[in-house]
Design an enzyme around this catalytic site. Sequence first.
Site, mmCIF file in Angstrom:
data_model
loop_
_atom_site.group_PDB
_atom_site.id
_atom_site.type_symbol
_atom_site.label_atom_id
_atom_site.label_comp_id
_atom_site.label_asym_id
_atom_site.label_seq_id
_atom_site.Cartn_x
_atom_site.Cartn_y
_atom_site.Cartn_z
ATOM 1 N N TYR A 98 -2.900 101.344 15.424
ATOM 2 C CA TYR A 98 -1.789 100.851 16.243
ATOM 3 C C TYR A 98 -0.515 100.530 15.460
ATOM 4 C CZ TYR A 98 -4.939 100.408 20.232
ATOM 5 O OH TYR A 98 -5.805 100.667 21.262
ATOM 6 N N ASN A 168 3.445 102.386 22.965
ATOM 7 C CA ASN A 168 2.202 101.964 23.605
ATOM 8 C C ASN A 168 2.517 100.925 24.665
ATOM 9 O OD1 ASN A 168 -0.694 101.582 23.949
ATOM 10 N ND2 ASN A 168 -0.388 99.588 22.966
ATOM 11 N N GLU A 169 2.280 101.289 25.940
ATOM 12 C CA GLU A 169 2.428 100.322 27.023
ATOM 13 C C GLU A 169 3.785 99.623 26.996
ATOM 14 O OE1 GLU A 169 -1.005 97.743 27.292
ATOM 15 O OE2 GLU A 169 -2.318 99.431 27.688
ATOM 16 N N ASP A 210 -2.295 101.013 32.218
ATOM 17 C CA ASP A 210 -2.905 101.293 33.511
ATOM 18 C C ASP A 210 -2.214 100.471 34.599
ATOM 19 O OD1 ASP A 210 -4.533 102.126 35.513
ATOM 20 O OD2 ASP A 210 -6.380 101.294 34.692
ATOM 21 N N GLU A 270 -7.286 104.598 25.426
ATOM 22 C CA GLU A 270 -8.177 103.428 25.425
ATOM 23 C C GLU A 270 -9.077 103.559 26.652
ATOM 24 O OE1 GLU A 270 -5.985 99.734 25.707
ATOM 25 O OE2 GLU A 270 -4.945 100.049 23.810
ATOM 26 N N TYR A 301 -11.994 101.585 23.157
ATOM 27 C CA TYR A 301 -11.423 100.324 22.685
ATOM 28 C C TYR A 301 -12.557 99.331 22.526
ATOM 29 C CZ TYR A 301 -8.110 96.455 22.403
ATOM 30 O OH TYR A 301 -7.378 95.370 21.971
#
Length: 456
Positions: A98, A168-169, A210, A270, A301
């Site tokens: 990450y 990421n997100e 998500d 993930e 994950y």
Amino acid sequence: MRQTFSSGVLALAFATAHVMAAGTPVLVPRASTTLTPITVTGNGLSFYQGSDRFYIRGVDYQPGGGTGVETDPIANATACERDIPYFTQLGINTIRVYAVDNSKNHDTCMNALAAAGIYLVLDTDTSKYSLNRNDPAESYNSVYLQSVFATIDAFATYSNTLAFLSGNEVINNASNTNCAPYVKAVTRDMKQYIGSRGYRAIPVGYSAADVAQNQELMADYMNCGTDDQRSDFYAINDYSWCDPSSFTTSGWDQLVKNYTGYGIPLFMSEYGCITNTRTFEEVGALYNTEMTGVFSGGLVYEYSQEGNGYGLVTIDGDTVVPNSDFTALKSAYAAQANPTGNGGASSTSAATTCPTESADWDVANDDLPAIPAEAEVYMSTGAGTGPGLDGAGSQNSGNSSTESTGTASAGSGTVTATSTSSSKKSDGVRIPPVDLKALSVVVAVLFSMAGGMALL
Ligand SMILES: *[C@@H]1O[C@H](CO)[C@@H](O)[C@H](O)[C@H]1NC(C)=O
Ligand SMILES: *[C@@H]1O[C@H](CO)[C@@H](O)[C@H](O)[C@H]1NC(C)=O
Ligand SMILES: *[C@@H]1O[C@H](CO)[C@@H](O)[C@H](O)[C@H]1NC(C)=O
Ligand SMILES: *[C@@H]1O[C@H](CO)[C@@H](O)[C@H](O)[C@H]1NC(C)=O
């Protein structure tokens, strides 16, 4: 998600730790170790290893992620060599990391991973050098891009660098889709940097949270417009399969349906719901032709226990203790071979139609911010020394000389609608701003309480 919380709130299932043999001896890295680079060109919309389709079988790797201090797990050869035998036991071919320190050397760990047949999916952001979802325009600046490009420089020459994740997100709620043009601009800039610097075509894509209202809109957006602005792949974080479940109960059948015809490779960056004891039944679906026409595998994950209940192993200094779901995942991988041939991969590679502005999509048109002039210079000069994890950071570095000053149109290329491209408005569960991981567990619990009704 990059781990920044210690929830525990809904960490319902804790695996019983038990001791297992430490596996094969540490692999001695050889500087010459190379793997066949992964490409996205080929005969279908998937990853290729030479002429063979490649499925990501992997884990998310952030030992120390629960400590609150950002560290680079693959700059530490001791830690890396401690863990590689467990990767080998699991039978994986990929890890996702990450954040890395782009001022450090990674030869030892990258070579040891290559010797074990393992590729790297790497997030190019760090906590300090990343977009700020609350102020994307200011944080999209040349100081940020310099760090991103320096990370590319640090990893582009390893044969086992599989892909870069440009974010990421960043969008983690229904309320911040206004970040999308900046995420897409960073992705475009990274692709251009890789090309301008003469590196091999390492795939670049984004890892999406998500969020029911916009995960698929973002998928369409990242695959619309001209080829230089389209992502090389899209990755989703998904916790909707909670054992015991099934392809239909989990809703993964709908996920496959919704993404059928999508024009770039797709994988799960993930997965691995912990609502109940994990037996990783979903591995049997993910690497089966019911899903491989659309998905190219995924990443569980996560490798190590970091305080929120998702760890496959528990690490204590030099000691690694596999938990029961480590054994379950190992068995699940062993039991499910990849499909033969191309696994039903679609052969179309059409761009999507960009989503139109709506209550769920706060993006006015197809324009992207132009690359900041100071960052464009790096295309010809190279980015230079990376700031590492201890630099001053970039989120507040926006000013008249570091920020973008114009737009670049995204709409002029060949845009062809696919079957999945029309407005997919979800009236599903509203995602609160806080802890998406805990929330996904809540959603999963609601989902299973509702007997699999279409809450999602
Ligand atoms: C590297 O990892 C080992 C094993 O976890 C740890 O003992 C050591 O302190 C780490 N070294 C650095 C420089 O962080
Ligand atoms: C998340 O989105 C919802 C729905 O739009 C909104 O009510 C809420 O304020 C948002 N949270 C944050 C932190 O922006
Ligand atoms: C803009 O920000 C950069 C990076 O923080 C700084 O070096 C530069 O002096 C600033 N320039 C102006 C005009 O404020
Ligand atoms: C699939 O698309 C439908 C229709 O847009 C949407 O309601 C649903 O939430 C999506 N399901 C999944 C699992 O993505």
